[in-house]
Design a protein around this motif. Sequence first.
Motif, PDB file in Angstrom:
ATOM      1  N   UNK A   1       0.851  -1.187   0.000  1.00  0.00           N
ATOM      2  CA  UNK A   1       0.000   0.000   0.000  1.00  0.00           C
ATOM      3  C   UNK A   1       0.887   1.238   0.000  1.00  0.00           C
ATOM      4  N   UNK A   2       0.614   2.122  -0.953  1.00  0.00           N
ATOM      5  CA  UNK A   2       1.368   3.367  -1.096  1.00  0.00           C
ATOM      6  C   UNK A   2       2.875   3.131  -1.164  1.00  0.00           C
ATOM      7  N   UNK A   3       3.267   2.125  -1.962  1.00  0.00           N
ATOM      8  CA  UNK A   3       4.681   1.821  -2.182  1.00  0.00           C
ATOM      9  C   UNK A   3       5.098   2.366  -3.540  1.00  0.00           C
ATOM     10  N   UNK A   4       6.366   2.666  -3.695  1.00  0.00           N
ATOM     11  CA  UNK A   4       6.877   3.142  -4.974  1.00  0.00           C
ATOM     12  C   UNK A   4       8.170   2.397  -5.275  1.00  0.00           C
ATOM     13  N   UNK A   5       8.242   1.820  -6.458  1.00  0.00           N
ATOM     14  CA  UNK A   5       9.435   1.103  -6.877  1.00  0.00           C
ATOM     15  C   UNK A   5       9.040  -0.130  -7.665  1.00  0.00           C
ATOM     16  N   UNK A   6       9.955  -0.624  -8.485  1.00  0.00           N
ATOM     17  CA  UNK A   6       9.635  -1.776  -9.332  1.00  0.00           C
ATOM     18  C   UNK A   6       9.625  -3.087  -8.549  1.00  0.00           C
ATOM     19  N   UNK A   7       8.812  -4.014  -9.031  1.00  0.00           N
ATOM     20  CA  UNK A   7       8.801  -5.378  -8.516  1.00  0.00           C
ATOM     21  C   UNK A   7       9.425  -6.277  -9.573  1.00  0.00           C
ATOM     22  N   UNK A   8      10.176  -7.261  -9.177  1.00  0.00           N
ATOM     23  CA  UNK A   8      10.719  -8.273 -10.076  1.00  0.00           C
ATOM     24  C   UNK A   8      10.122  -9.596  -9.613  1.00  0.00           C
ATOM     25  N   UNK A   9       9.110 -10.066 -10.326  1.00  0.00           N
ATOM     26  CA  UNK A   9       8.368 -11.257  -9.919  1.00  0.00           C
ATOM     27  C   UNK A   9       8.529 -12.324 -10.988  1.00  0.00           C
ATOM     28  N   UNK A  10       8.922 -13.543 -10.603  1.00  0.00           N
ATOM     29  CA  UNK A  10       9.026 -14.643 -11.555  1.00  0.00           C
ATOM     30  C   UNK A  10       8.641 -15.943 -10.874  1.00  0.00           C
ATOM     31  N   UNK A  11       8.171 -16.889 -11.696  1.00  0.00           N
ATOM     32  CA  UNK A  11       7.780 -18.215 -11.225  1.00  0.00           C
ATOM     33  C   UNK A  11       6.910 -18.113  -9.970  1.00  0.00           C
ATOM     34  N   UNK A  12       5.883 -17.248 -10.042  1.00  0.00           N
ATOM     35  CA  UNK A  12       5.021 -16.997  -8.894  1.00  0.00           C
ATOM     36  C   UNK A  12       3.558 -17.160  -9.285  1.00  0.00           C
ATOM     37  N   UNK A  13       2.721 -17.449  -8.322  1.00  0.00           N
ATOM     38  CA  UNK A  13       1.280 -17.546  -8.528  1.00  0.00           C
ATOM     39  C   UNK A  13       0.619 -16.382  -7.809  1.00  0.00           C
ATOM     40  N   UNK A  14       0.178 -15.399  -8.572  1.00  0.00           N
ATOM     41  CA  UNK A  14      -0.486 -14.234  -8.012  1.00  0.00           C
ATOM     42  C   UNK A  14      -1.973 -14.245  -8.344  1.00  0.00           C
ATOM     43  N   UNK A  15      -2.532 -15.423  -8.666  1.00  0.00           N
ATOM     44  CA  UNK A  15      -3.938 -15.508  -9.032  1.00  0.00           C
ATOM     45  C   UNK A  15      -4.807 -14.944  -7.920  1.00  0.00           C
ATOM     46  N   UNK A  16      -5.866 -14.251  -8.331  1.00  0.00           N
ATOM     47  CA  UNK A  16      -6.769 -13.631  -7.384  1.00  0.00           C
ATOM     48  C   UNK A  16      -6.299 -12.277  -6.880  1.00  0.00           C
ATOM     49  N   UNK A  17      -5.175 -11.786  -7.399  1.00  0.00           N
ATOM     50  CA  UNK A  17      -4.660 -10.488  -6.961  1.00  0.00           C
ATOM     51  C   UNK A  17      -5.564  -9.353  -7.424  1.00  0.00           C
ATOM     52  N   UNK A  18      -5.536  -8.261  -6.699  1.00  0.00           N
ATOM     53  CA  UNK A  18      -6.292  -7.064  -7.052  1.00  0.00           C
ATOM     54  C   UNK A  18      -5.314  -5.905  -7.158  1.00  0.00           C
ATOM     55  N   UNK A  19      -5.356  -5.200  -8.283  1.00  0.00           N
ATOM     56  CA  UNK A  19      -4.536  -4.010  -8.490  1.00  0.00           C
ATOM     57  C   UNK A  19      -5.491  -2.839  -8.672  1.00  0.00           C
ATOM     58  N   UNK A  20      -5.453  -1.854  -7.808  1.00  0.00           N
ATOM     59  CA  UNK A  20      -6.349  -0.706  -7.886  1.00  0.00           C
ATOM     60  C   UNK A  20      -5.541   0.576  -7.721  1.00  0.00           C
ATOM     61  N   UNK A  21      -5.739   1.504  -8.637  1.00  0.00           N
ATOM     62  CA  UNK A  21      -5.036   2.789  -8.618  1.00  0.00           C
ATOM     63  C   UNK A  21      -3.525   2.569  -8.595  1.00  0.00           C
TER      64      UNK A  21
END
Length: 89
Positions: free
Chosen positions: A4-24
């Motif tokens: 929440x209210x974070x700034x910076x890139x994510x490096x995500x690989x070989x992960x299961x993010x199903x069901x995630x919510x991205x808002x704003x």
Amino acid sequence: MKLHEQKGPLDVSKSDLSGSVFDDVNMSGSTIHNVNLPGASLDDVNMSGWRVNYVNLSGLRLTKANLDGASISESRYDGMTIDGMAVTT
């Protein structure tokens, strides 16, 4: 996991993010490769300037989309319609 209210890139690989919510969320300049999005819903999304290659859009439904300057090439159009009218090549 909550971000929440974070700034910076994510490096995500070989992960299961199903069901995630991205808002704003600002994801400009992101690279998305080898990702499964079946059943995903995109609402109120700015995709201007996007380049999409080797993508399976079968069953795609676009509603109230701004396609100004859009280009589709080297693609299959079987069963494709625009406002109910069949697209033929």
